[in-house]
Every structure is written in C-alpha cells, then in structure tokens.
Design a protein around this motif. Structure first.
Motif, PDB file in Angstrom:
ATOM      1  N   LEU A 106       0.965  -1.083   0.080  1.00  0.00           N
ATOM      2  CA  LEU A 106       0.045  -0.003   0.051  1.00  0.00           C
ATOM      3  C   LEU A 106       0.937   1.378   0.196  1.00  0.00           C
ATOM      4  O   LEU A 106       1.685   1.296   0.780  1.00  0.00           O
ATOM      5  CB  LEU A 106      -0.761   0.058   1.318  1.00  0.00           C
ATOM      6  CG  LEU A 106      -2.112  -0.824   1.298  1.00  0.00           C
ATOM      7  CD1 LEU A 106      -2.823  -0.724   2.705  1.00  0.00           C
ATOM      8  CD2 LEU A 106      -3.120  -0.487   0.073  1.00  0.00           C
ATOM      9  N   THR A 107       0.688   2.001  -0.876  1.00  0.00           N
ATOM     10  CA  THR A 107       1.718   3.349  -1.053  1.00  0.00           C
ATOM     11  C   THR A 107       1.129   4.310   0.017  1.00  0.00           C
ATOM     12  O   THR A 107      -0.005   4.179   0.361  1.00  0.00           O
ATOM     13  CB  THR A 107       1.489   4.080  -2.361  1.00  0.00           C
ATOM     14  OG1 THR A 107       0.044   4.600  -2.345  1.00  0.00           O
ATOM     15  CG2 THR A 107       1.887   3.087  -3.298  1.00  0.00           C
ATOM     16  N   GLU A 110      -2.236   5.851  -0.935  1.00  0.00           N
ATOM     17  CA  GLU A 110      -3.262   5.067  -0.882  1.00  0.00           C
ATOM     18  C   GLU A 110      -3.876   4.975   0.692  1.00  0.00           C
ATOM     19  O   GLU A 110      -5.013   4.885   0.967  1.00  0.00           O
ATOM     20  CB  GLU A 110      -3.083   3.195  -1.082  1.00  0.00           C
ATOM     21  CG  GLU A 110      -3.204   3.316  -2.820  1.00  0.00           C
ATOM     22  CD  GLU A 110      -2.410   1.964  -3.077  1.00  0.00           C
ATOM     23  OE1 GLU A 110      -1.590   1.498  -2.457  1.00  0.00           O
ATOM     24  OE2 GLU A 110      -2.981   1.641  -4.125  1.00  0.00           O
ATOM     25  N   GLY A 113      -5.363   8.268   1.525  1.00  0.00           N
ATOM     26  CA  GLY A 113      -6.699   7.890   1.156  1.00  0.00           C
ATOM     27  C   GLY A 113      -7.784   7.204   2.183  1.00  0.00           C
ATOM     28  O   GLY A 113      -8.949   7.711   2.330  1.00  0.00           O
ATOM     29  N   LEU A 114      -7.123   6.200   2.377  1.00  0.00           N
ATOM     30  CA  LEU A 114      -8.167   5.499   3.451  1.00  0.00           C
ATOM     31  C   LEU A 114      -8.613   6.307   4.663  1.00  0.00           C
ATOM     32  O   LEU A 114      -9.556   6.190   5.147  1.00  0.00           O
ATOM     33  CB  LEU A 114      -7.381   4.017   3.842  1.00  0.00           C
ATOM     34  CG  LEU A 114      -7.469   3.092   2.720  1.00  0.00           C
ATOM     35  CD1 LEU A 114      -6.499   1.927   3.429  1.00  0.00           C
ATOM     36  CD2 LEU A 114      -8.732   2.559   2.354  1.00  0.00           C
TER      37      LEU A 114
END
Lengths: 401, 261
Positions: A106-107, A110, A113-114
């Motif tokens: 997971l970058t 990302e 974003g979560l």
C-alpha cells in the motif's frame, strides 16, 4: 461503557486535589505511540492532539482519570479496558523472510486516502496485513509486534493519565530529565521517605528541579503541614512541574511559602517594610497599598516561621554550593531531623560527604545511587526493556544531631 | 505515631544509634539501664534531653546518639521475625501505588511490620491501612508494636489467610500491596476490596521470576491493565580520599636502594 459515578470532585479526605478532570486542568494524555503529553482542558474549548485528532474539551470534564477514549468526529467514546490476549506459539521462524521495498505494497497515497475517507484504524491495518508479502510467515509474536506498531501509527485512541507524582515525574524524566536534575521516580520516592515527608510535617526545600520536589512534598502533605521553599529569584519561581499536578489553588498558599536567599537572611530587612506608612490617596491607590501590605505580611510571616526553626527535614536539589546552603539553613532543622541533598553528579556529594563526616553536627552522612530496571512481562517474551535509564541522580542523606 | 515533642520523655520509644550496624530501639524506662559496647547509660539520664542529642556514657567508654524514630530508622532497628522490605522497595512501591495523605491501603502479609510503619506514616490519621498476617504469633507481635507506636487508629491488623479467606473490606481501598508466596491466589479477592469507581492500583512483590510470571498472568486474567514490572536496588557509594603519590618519589627511593647495594 458507562462512566462510573465518581466521588464529588473535591471530596475529603483528599480535597487537596480534585479527583476528576476539571476545566483549567492541564491533563496528561498517553498517545498511541506510548508518549505522554500535557494538554490544557478549558470549558468549551478544543483539545488538539496532532495526528490523533481533536475533540471538544467538555467531553473530558467531570470524568475520572485513567480512562481510554477513541476520537470520533469531535466527540469521545470510552473504550473498555484492554487486557493482553493469549498468543500461541507456532513453528514459524524468520529464516525465509526478506526485507524489501515492496513487502508492504500500500503506497503512502493509498493509506492517506483510506484515512481521509474515515476508515477505522483497525481496517487500515487489516488492509496492510492482507497485502503484506511476509506476514503469514512471521511468528505469532512478530505479528503481535507488527500490529502494535501499526496501532501506534493509525489509532485514534488515547488515555488520560492520573497526575500522581509518580506519573508526573516519569513524564518529565522521559521528556526533559535535565530540567529535573535527573531525578528519576525511584530517586524521588527515596528522598521523600528519607526526609520522613508526612501529613502535618514541616519542611524546607531548595528546589531547582522545576518544582518537582515542591510538587512531591505538597502531594504527600495533602493539605496538612508546611513547606518553605528558598529560591534565587525575586518572586516565587514558576515551578512548571506543578502545572501538571492540578493542585487546588486556594489551598496551596496555606501550605507553601516562598523566600529567596536574601529574605532568608536573618540580618537583612526587606525593602517592602519601608513603604507601609503610606496612606491611600484614591480607591485604586488604596487597593495597591493593600496588595503591597499583604505581600509584606506574607513575607514577614514566612521569615518569622523559618527563623523559629524546628523543621523536620531539609531537602536540597540545587547547583549552589551545598555546604554553603547547609551553613545557611541547618540551624532551622530540628535535632534528629533529616538532610537530603540530591545531585545529578557524584562529585559534589562526595566532596560534601568528606566535609560533613568531620562535622559532629551530622550523623552518618551517606551517599547512595538508585538502580531501576523495568522488565517487559509477556507470556514467552519476558525480558528487561531494551532502554533502561543509566542514572537517576545521586543522594546524600544525613541526620542532624 | 512516635513522640513529636522536642525532648525525650519517660515512656518514649527512641532509637539508639551506636554505629551504622548497631541501631536499636529503646523504651525509656527510668530505673532501667543500657549497657552497650559504648558504655553504661541510665534511662533516667536520657529523659529531658532533646532528640538528636549525643550522650556520653557514665563510665567514659564512649557515646551514643538518641534519635527520634522514623519508619526508615525503624526498618534498620526492628527485630526481624521474617525477611523485611528495605528503603528502595518501600519507597518505590509507595510512590507507584500513589500512597499519600488519606490513602486507604491493604497490605498482606504484615510480616515484621517494616512496610506497615512506612505506610502508616505516609497516609496519616486521615487514611487507613488494613494489614493481614496468617501467622498468629507474628500477628500478635505486630499488633503489639502498632499499639505501642501509636498506630492503632491508622492500622487494622487481622489474623487471616487472605489467599483462602479473602479480605475484610469491599469496594474500599485505593491500593493493595501483596508480599505473599502465592499472590495469584489473592488477586481476585483484592479486586473485590479495591474501590469500584476510581483508578486503583495493585503491587505484588516477589523474589523469584517464576512467581512474577504467574502473578502477571493472574493479574491479566482478572482484568488489570497497564501491568509493569520493576527491579530496584540501592547502591551505596563509599567515599575515600586518596592523594596520588608522586612517581618521582619511587624513582628516588629505588635509586638510593640500588646505590646502597
């Protein structure tokens, strides 16, 4: 979980301190990383804890200390206490586990974003674990450690820490031990016991440890007894440690008086006394004169009290020459009273001890150093903690005879 | 607890300090004598002198210091009926358990009363200590001492096996201290005795790691959190004065020796 119905905020016998969080308190919070930090709690205000989030201060007011909360929006929900879960051993080893850039795919983008979309911390961590290349190969202990590290990063929970002198000293020792002269909680506790600090006792203190000693003595006195502190500044020092103790401000002045090295001299007459004959020419002038008179009375009462002597103990944590301090103050200590001198270094105390042991007024001057080691105790994983404090300062103790 | 007057009175319990290794309690009883390594003293001669006084012996054989008892001095002077706790542990435990004026505390077992005296001093008359001892003779001896030392109002001593029969109070105390061979058997009982509506603390003292592991497990199972474990020791520092000798002295001495030969 219901908030327990706590005793009245200022119930006896310990009405020296409120037993619940009040507006105006500076509250120690334990963050997911394990770090403790102080935050001011004001009615109708907001408390901001950086990455963890922010919430309305009123959510905490009236609560007992020691609970754990989760931040949802600007509100808090109390979390139930969290005990350790059983961890089963497996045959897993790290023989085939390789570190690398793409182990956890997971970058940062990302993950951000979560977080922004309000996904709960436990779901973010679950997502990371699912995509983790090596997770299933880890030992159960390693998995626990991984989960805990992630909790520390993403969790939006925190706990309030009760402002006991142990917790406050521990907080300061971890954050800024130089400002408290390396006085570690075990050393502090020994000073209090060696000086026989107890309700109703009378003590003299020279505190250059940001008010740690003053706070500790006031805490043990619990509103019963007397403390005179001697400092090297004009008006009483700020004593930053006291802020976290949240003592009742109306009671402290009855117990604690402050003098400086000049006003503590018997042959010195403070300037304040000279202006007492003035008569007020206006309301404002009269108020100012009253204030000045009160200050002068407080000062002269404190001096009278010091000079009358018979104090139970003298505690010193100062950079000034300890021998000179003793020469100034020892006459005010009662026979059989205790003298406790602290230093972050052994040299000043060894020099002091060499002099005192030739002086028949001091019985058995002794130097000690405290050793404290903390252990992690977990099933199958009990060991001393990786980081242990190397020094908590040195103490010299003697009895006045 | 003990006398707070400036001077020693008949009937006072005092601490006689002879050397660092020879510290003993003495009940001042006019008519009685003290015979020691440092000479002969009459109790009556000690009445009226200020606490902290140095007193010379009647037969010129030395002197003693007459001190006011404190829990710290008592710990060094008390007659041992069991292994006791000393300053470093007592001080740390007291601080960690947040024992202070007005605290309500449970202690089991009482043992020789070393910890008990320190707690009674720290909590004062506004607090209370419930102390439990399963050995009848030791319980009686401790009760006697507490009474003699003016602690009977602050300390309630009960002869009882707390692991089997629990404590005598419920929802009452701020702190519990267990110094027992099997503290895990007393933990559920301790939970009942602790106050329900405020943060409370428990501390278990064990000499062996095996006991610690079992205790932590029991604490965890009973729902206690923030479990920590510490070891603490006091390191005394001896101070010696040395003047480094000049090496040239040795050189000179050896040269002279050689020449003589």
């Amino acid at each position: 979980m219901d908030i327990p119905d706590c005793e009245d905020a200022t119930s006896a016998p310990n009405s020296f301190k409120a037993t619940t969080i009040q507006s105006g308190h500076t509250v120690l919070l334990r963050l997911p990383s394990g770090e403790t930090k102080g935050f001011k709690v004001e009615k109708d205000g907001t408390v901001s804890i950086g990455r963890v989030g922010s919430f309305r201060a009123n959510e905490l007011i009236g609560h007992p200390y020691g609970l754990t909360y989760e931040i949802r929006g600007k509100e808090l929900t109390v979390q139930p206490p969290h005990t350790l879960q059983e961890v089963e051993e497996t045959d897993a080893t790290n023989e085939l586990i390789n570190d690398g850039e793409f182990v956890q795919p997971l970058t940062l983008g990302e993950i951000e974003g979560l977080k922004k979309s309000g996904v709960h911390a436990s779901d973010i961590i679950k997502a990371q674990i699912e995509q983790h290349a090596n997770y299933s190969m880890k030992t159960e202990y390693s998995k626990e450690k991984y989960k805990q590290r992630k909790e520390a990063k993403y969790s939006k929970t925190f706990s309030t820490v009760e402002p006991t002198i142990y917790n406050v000293c521990d907080h300061w020792f971890k954050k800024d031990q130089n400002r408290i002269r390396d006085i570690r909680p075990d050393t502090l506790s020994q000073m209090l016991n060696l000086a026989n600090v107890r309700p109703g006792g009378r003590y003299i203190v020279v505190d250059e440890a940001s008010g740690l000693l003053v706070s500790a003595i006031l805490e043990r006195l619990g509103g019963e007894g007397r403390l005179i502190s001697i400092c090297d500044v004009d008006s009483p020092p700020a004593y930053p440690v006291m802020t976290l103790m949240n003592f009742r401000k109306d009671i402290v002045p009855n117990i604690h008086s402050s003098l400086n090295w000049a006003t503590a001299q018997e042959d010195y007459t403070p300037v304040a006394a000279a202006t007492l004959s003035e008569v007020g020419k206006s309301e404002r002038h009269r108020i100012r004169l009253d204030k000045r008179k009160n200050a002068a009375d407080t000062l002269s009462n404190a001096r009278e009290e010091l000079f009358a002597g018979e104090y139970d103990a003298l505690l010193i944590a100062s950079d000034y020459n300890p021998l000179e301090i003793l020469q100034n103050l020892i006459i005010y200590v009662a026979g059989s009273g205790s003298i406790v001198v602290q230093s972050p270094f052994s040299q000043p105390l060894t020099e002091l001890q060499s002099t005192l042991r030739l002086d028949p007024s001091y019985l058995a001057p002794s130097i000690t150093e405290s050793w404290l080691r903390r252990y992690q105790v977990l099933p199958g994983r009990t060991h001393p903690t990786m980081n242990t404090s190397g020094s908590g300062g040195f103490l010299l103790h003697a009895i006045k005879v | 607890m003990w006398s707070s007057a400036r001077d020693v009175a008949a009937g006072d319990l005092v601490i006689i300090w002879q050397t660092r290794e020879l510290i003993q309690p003495l009940l001042i009883t006019p008519g009685k004598d003290l015979n020691s390594r440092f000479g002969y003293y009459r109790h009556a001669d000690l009445v009226g002198i200020p606490y902290g006084s140095k007193v010379g012996s009647r037969n010129g054989k030395g002197f003693i210091h007459v001190l006011r008892p404190t829990p710290e001095l008592w710990t060094m002077a008390l007659p041992h009926r069991t292994q006791i706790l000393y300053l470093a542990d007592i001080a740390f435990i007291t601080s960690w358990l947040d024992i202070k004026r007005g605290s309500s505390v449970i202690e089991a077992g009482t043992g020789s009363g070393s910890f008990s005296h320190s707690v009674a001093r720290t909590i004062g008359s506004a607090g209370h200590l419930w102390s439990y001892e399963f050995h009848e003779a030791r319980a009686n001896k401790a009760r006697e001492e507490f009474s003699l030392h003016g602690m009977a109002d602050i300390v309630t001593l009960t002869h009882r096996n707390v692991c089997k029969d629990g404590f005598t109070v419920e929802d009452t105390v701020d702190a519990v201290f267990l110094d027992l061979p099997a503290p895990w058997d007393a933990i559920e009982h301790a939970k009942k005795a602790l106050k329900k509506n405020s943060p409370t603390r428990i501390c278990c003292f064990s000499p062996c790691m095996e006991q610690v592991l079992r205790t932590v497990s029991a604490l965890n199972d009973s729902g206690f959190t923030d479990i920590t474990m510490f070891e603490t020791l006091l390191r005394p520092h001896e101070v010696h004065q040395i003047s480094p000798q000049p090496l040239t002295q040795a050189v000179e001495k050896l040269k002279k020796l050689e020449q003589k030969r």
